[in-house]
Design a protein around this motif. Structure first.
Motif, PDB file in Angstrom:
ATOM      1  N   ARG A 216      -3.370   5.275  -6.608  1.00  0.00           N
ATOM      2  CA  ARG A 216      -2.624   4.959  -5.403  1.00  0.00           C
ATOM      3  C   ARG A 216      -3.044   5.862  -4.262  1.00  0.00           C
ATOM      4  N   ARG A 217      -2.998   5.342  -3.052  1.00  0.00           N
ATOM      5  CA  ARG A 217      -3.328   6.151  -1.887  1.00  0.00           C
ATOM      6  C   ARG A 217      -2.210   7.130  -1.594  1.00  0.00           C
ATOM      7  N   ALA A 218      -2.578   8.289  -1.055  1.00  0.00           N
ATOM      8  CA  ALA A 218      -1.556   9.269  -0.692  1.00  0.00           C
ATOM      9  C   ALA A 218      -0.616   8.676   0.352  1.00  0.00           C
ATOM     10  N   HIS A 219      -1.172   7.952   1.303  1.00  0.00           N
ATOM     11  CA  HIS A 219      -0.340   7.346   2.340  1.00  0.00           C
ATOM     12  C   HIS A 219      -0.521   5.839   2.290  1.00  0.00           C
ATOM     13  N   PRO A 220       0.383   5.150   1.638  1.00  0.00           N
ATOM     14  CA  PRO A 220       0.227   3.694   1.532  1.00  0.00           C
ATOM     15  C   PRO A 220       0.439   3.028   2.888  1.00  0.00           C
ATOM     16  N   VAL A 221       0.192   1.757   2.940  1.00  0.00           N
ATOM     17  CA  VAL A 221       0.294   1.000   4.186  1.00  0.00           C
ATOM     18  C   VAL A 221       1.539   0.131   4.125  1.00  0.00           C
ATOM     19  N   ARG A 222       2.382   0.227   5.153  1.00  0.00           N
ATOM     20  CA  ARG A 222       3.649  -0.507   5.164  1.00  0.00           C
ATOM     21  C   ARG A 222       3.416  -2.010   5.166  1.00  0.00           C
ATOM     22  N   ALA A 223       2.471  -2.481   6.002  1.00  0.00           N
ATOM     23  CA  ALA A 223       2.138  -3.899   6.001  1.00  0.00           C
ATOM     24  C   ALA A 223       1.117  -4.115   4.905  1.00  0.00           C
ATOM     25  N   GLY A 285      -3.605   4.577   7.842  1.00  0.00           N
ATOM     26  CA  GLY A 285      -2.385   4.042   7.260  1.00  0.00           C
ATOM     27  C   GLY A 285      -1.898   2.764   7.905  1.00  0.00           C
ATOM     28  N   THR A 286      -2.803   2.008   8.567  1.00  0.00           N
ATOM     29  CA  THR A 286      -2.417   0.743   9.186  1.00  0.00           C
ATOM     30  C   THR A 286      -3.163  -0.414   8.518  1.00  0.00           C
TER      31      THR A 286
END
Lengths: 434, 446
Positions: A216-223, A285-286
């Motif tokens: 998993r990425r450290a900072h996932p993407v909300r969309a 993160g977008t």
């Protein structure tokens, strides 16, 4: 006053056009040896319908000028029919002419036949009167050349329709076609935020691979967003996929027993370019990718960051490769093989390139341009056009598209994934009406 | 998904990142401690800065929040913190902080105490960092309640906590992903100034109902208010049934309750049970009320008008009421200690029917009795049957309790057409991190 009018007429009267000159020669021959004030029919063939019509009109004018009491165009498929029609119309004679451009000459040639019907012949058809051969030529002018070379109208665009296929119980981030079971026919691959699904055209799930196994990425993407590419095309057995919430993507091989990992990916595959998959990273993160991308091992840059990129057909297709970039400002733009913009950006939410007619021309398939509630739209724009060839309302919101020859007909279909208010996704296809 | 109310507004373009989200709020600009938020607006502001233990995806499925999705494991509980979790100031979040958070909710009088009822005891942090513990009885739907904003931990949300100016920045380390907007700007305004700000494009969201400005959005009615009469004061036993049968809830809501609200006809908030059977009219068998009865009604300062209305109604029944205005914390403390005659209690419903019912039952029944009822609801493998048991128990118990359901409130909300991605969590809080702005004409590409 008369002098002035004459001077004006001399000043503006153009040299007789080639068409009029030829028509005048044919008319002179056509009325020769006929009683005064004949009633004539005119049937003209030419390389283009435009030249045939213009020549017929010029000939009728010339015949009137030479004393014909009536001159009518005859619209018939062949000479025999034209003769029958001229008889039925009660004409005295019929001029049958073929007009064409021969090198630098405008030529007209044909014949005159009598079509007067003698009442005493009764039901026995009988050709009366004297026939004559007709021939004329004059140097072609630009008008004649233009009339003779009107390009043939394009074949009627294919009639398209939107066909609902099946539903997937999750949002769909990306679609691709791949031959998952080795039967030579493509299946549909759908990437959801949590799994890669391989589905038959009837919606049956052939295989499923959970993404939870990927780091998993450290900072996932909300969309939720991602990429799914079939690197060997719809008849290949491989897939590359990644979502922006996973640190690595995955390359998988498919066969009748399921999905088998063959390696991990460092970026998100956007589409299939000339040197393999075009890979990119999402920005901070977008859900926006690029502008830097990898075309195989070469670095390249898109004009702007994109939501998604689609490519037209196999890289070795005779039309050459084209890309369609989907920008975050709600437009889509064609790019050449070197990713340089071509043509204007059209309003579109989600887009794909598809050869829907099977003619080698890549239509742009575009979703509605903006957020619009529970109803989206799809429209198909032919190359070089701006008016849509086809448009239809699509319930839900289109989230992904893909194109490929799903049914083995030689024609591509455009697959659409439309998110429904309940959270599931309707898969449908834009295709030529059977 | 049971008990989770979701409003999903579809958009035909992918969500767009960037921009400043300007929000006008009616009261104090502060993101309160989510465990102490008792109004939809306070829950919304609190939720912007923190993340609950679990979250709910757009399709209604549970998703990781502060912890990974728990595996079903019978009575054992093993909850794993997200490995990359960072709290306020970028500090790593420890399991002990979560355990303490849950422990604080277990205090008597806390409306979220029901969340801890199925637990055998407090959770503990094991050597591998997991939170471990056990359930006292089977309650498979317990993780659903962990999506409630009350379980949130500060510093983990979509936005950093607002500065004095009311501006908060996007939290790039939020475990649910950075928010779509770059900044969140909160400011207070009157309704008139808010309407002007929205129409001028100076703000996109107002946490108030502004007729004729932008689009009003119907939020889930997830915060329910009850009149709780102390069950241990036997001389007050007749009060609840009398109020229940004599109070015109529709009138109360129309005239005295601020914001979007609806009469509460059953024990559960409409976000949990949208269509309760209307309570049976109680006419003949009402218990007698002693003459010259006097009671003290505890009411939060913000609900003074409702309290005064009840005072009038009870006066008509021959009961003298003395209204005492208190802070919510003080009120809940006195209710928890049993030191009250009657109180106006607001309960933000837990997003799970059984535990939401337990929140109300705790006002009228001893904890052990409520535990037994929860065990009855939680037994069995079929989630639909469990939900049906909770709803039917709520209907059966409603006329017997010393609690009168009054009204349920949802978030008052007005947005401009530029705003997309409106979504509410199970607590009825608007998820400000999910809002994204359609660029206006002339806006530059990112």
């Amino acid at each position: 006053m008369t002098a002035l009018a004459l001077a004006l007429a001399l000043a503006v009267a153009p040299a007789p056009a080639a068409l009029q000159a030829v028509a005048d020669q044919v008319a002179a021959q056509g009325v020769a040896n006929l009683p005064a004030g004949p009633k004539l029919g005119v049937w003209v063939q030419a390389s283009t319908p435009e030249l045939a019509q213009a020549a017929a009109s010029a000939l009728i004018d010339a015949l009137h000028a030479r004393g014909a009491r009536a001159a009518l165009p005859i619209d018939a498929a062949d000479g025999g029919q034209a003769e029958t029609q001229a008889r039925a119309a009660g004409l005295d004679a019929l001029l049958r002419i073929r007009v064409g451009v021969d090198g630098t000459w405008l030529t007209a040639a044909g014949d005159r036949i009598g079509t007067w019907v003698n009442l005493w012949d009764g039901a026995t058809p009988n050709r009366q009167g004297q026939s004559a051969a007709l021939a004329a030529r004059t140097p072609a002018d630009p008008t004649a050349l233009a009339l003779a070379r009107v390009p043939a109208p394009a074949p009627a665009p294919p009639e398209l329709e939107l066909e609902a296929l099946f539903r997937v119980p999750a949002p769909v981030l990306a679609l691709a076609l791949v031959d998952a079971d080795g039967d030579g026919r493509p299946e549909i691959a759908a990437l959801t935020p949590s799994a890669l699904l391989i589905l038959r055209v009837d919606g049956a799930v052939l295989a499923q691979r959970e993404l939870s196994g990927l780091p998993r990425r450290a900072h996932p993407v909300r969309a939720p967003c991602g990429g799914l590419v079939s690197p060997d095309g719809p008849r290949g057995h491989r897939l590359l996929y990644a979502t922006a919430s996973q640190a690595r993507g995955e390359a998988v091989q498919l066969d009748a027993t399921g999905v088998h990992s063959t390696g991990l990916l460092d970026g998100v595959p956007l589409c299939l370019g000339p040197q393999g998959a075009v890979m990119a990273q999402s920005q901070g993160g977008t859900n926006v990718f690029g502008p830097e991308v990898m075309l195989g091992s070469a670095r390249a840059a898109l004009p702007r960051p994109v939501y998604a990129l689609s490519a037209a057909g196999p890289p070795d297709s005779p039309q050459g490769l084209a890309f369609l970039a989907q920008y975050p400002d709600g437009t889509a733009q064609l790019l050449d093989p070197h990713l340089a913009p071509q043509g204007p950006a059209l309003p579109a939410g989600v887009s794909a390139l598809a050869d829907l007619g099977g003619t080698g021309a890549w239509d742009q398939v575009l979703s509605g341009p903006g957020p619009r509630g529970a109803l989206d739209a799809v429209r198909v724009v032919a190359p070089g056009m701006t008016a849509p060839l086809f448009q239809a309302a699509v319930p839900g919101a289109i989230t992904a598209m893909a194109a490929g020859d799903l049914y083995g007909t030689g024609r591509q279909v455009a697959l659409l994934a439309a998110l429904q208010p309940g959270g599931d996704t309707a898969i449908s296809a834009v295709e030529v009406k059977p | 998904m049971t008990g989770l109310v979701l409003a999903l507004l579809l958009a035909a373009t992918p969500p767009r990142y960037g921009g400043a989200l300007e929000v006008v709020v009616p009261g104090e600009v502060a993101a309160p401690n989510p465990a102490q938020a008792r109004t939809p607006a306070a829950l919304t502001l609190a939720r912007a800065g923190c993340l609950p233990w679990l979250t709910v995806g757009p399709g209604g499925a549970l998703q990781p929040g502060l912890i990974d999705l728990p595996e079903p494991s019978g009575l054992a509980i093993a909850l794993h913190l997200r490995s990359d979790l960072r709290g306020a100031g970028g500090k790593a979040v420890r399991g002990s902080a979560l355990v303490a958070k849950l422990g604080a909710l277990a205090a008597p009088g806390n409306p979220y105490r029901a969340l801890t009822l199925p637990l055998r005891g407090p959770l503990s942090v094991s050597s591998d960092g997991a939170l471990r513990g056990g359930l006292a009885f089977a309650y498979p739907d317990w993780p659903q309640a962990l999506t409630q904003a009350a379980t949130c931990l500060a510093g983990t949300g979509a936005f950093t906590s607002p500065a004095r100016s009311g501006r908060a920045k996007a939290n790039l380390a939020c475990p649910a992903g950075r928010p779509f907007a770059d900044t969140l700007a909160l400011r207070t305004a009157t309704a008139r100034n808010a309407a002007r700000a929205l129409s001028r494009g100076e703000a996109q969201v107002a946490l108030m109902a502004l007729p004729r400005t932008g689009a009003a959005v119907t939020a889930p009615r997830a915060v329910a208010t009850y009149l709780a009469v102390n069950p241990r004061r036997t001389q007050l036993a007749g009060v609840a049934p009398w109020v229940a049968s004599h109070l015109d809830r529709a009138e109360l809501v129309r005239i005295f309750v601020p914001g979007p609200a609806e009469p509460l006809r059953g024990l559960l908030a409409p976000s949990i049970d949208p269509h309760p059977e209307s309570p049976m009219p109680i006419t003949a068998s009402l218990p007698p009320i002693p003459a010259h009865l006097t009671l003290e009604l505890l009411a939060p300062a913000g609900d003074a008008r409702v309290a005064e209305r009840l005072q009038v109604k009870l006066h008509d029944l021959g009961i003298t009421v003395k209204v005492t205005a208190l802070s919510r914390a003080a009120l809940e403390k006195r209710v928890g200690a049993g030191d009250y005659d009657a109180a106006l209690v607001a309960i933000p419903a837990l997003p799970e029917p059984g535990l939401a019912l337990a929140q109300v039952l705790l006002l009228a029944q001893p904890a052990d009795e409520v535990r037994a009822e929860l065990a009855q609801i939680g037994a069995g493998p079929d989630p639909t049957a469990r939900r049906a048991r909770a709803l039917s128990l709520a209907r059966a118990l409603a006329p017997t309790l010393s609690v009168v359901p009054l009204y349920a409130q949802g978030l008052a909300l007005t947005v401009t057409p530029q705003v997309h991605g409106l979504r509410f969590d199970g607590s009825g809080a608007l998820l400000l991190g999910d809002l994204w702005l359609e660029p206006g004409p002339g806006a530059s590409a990112p």
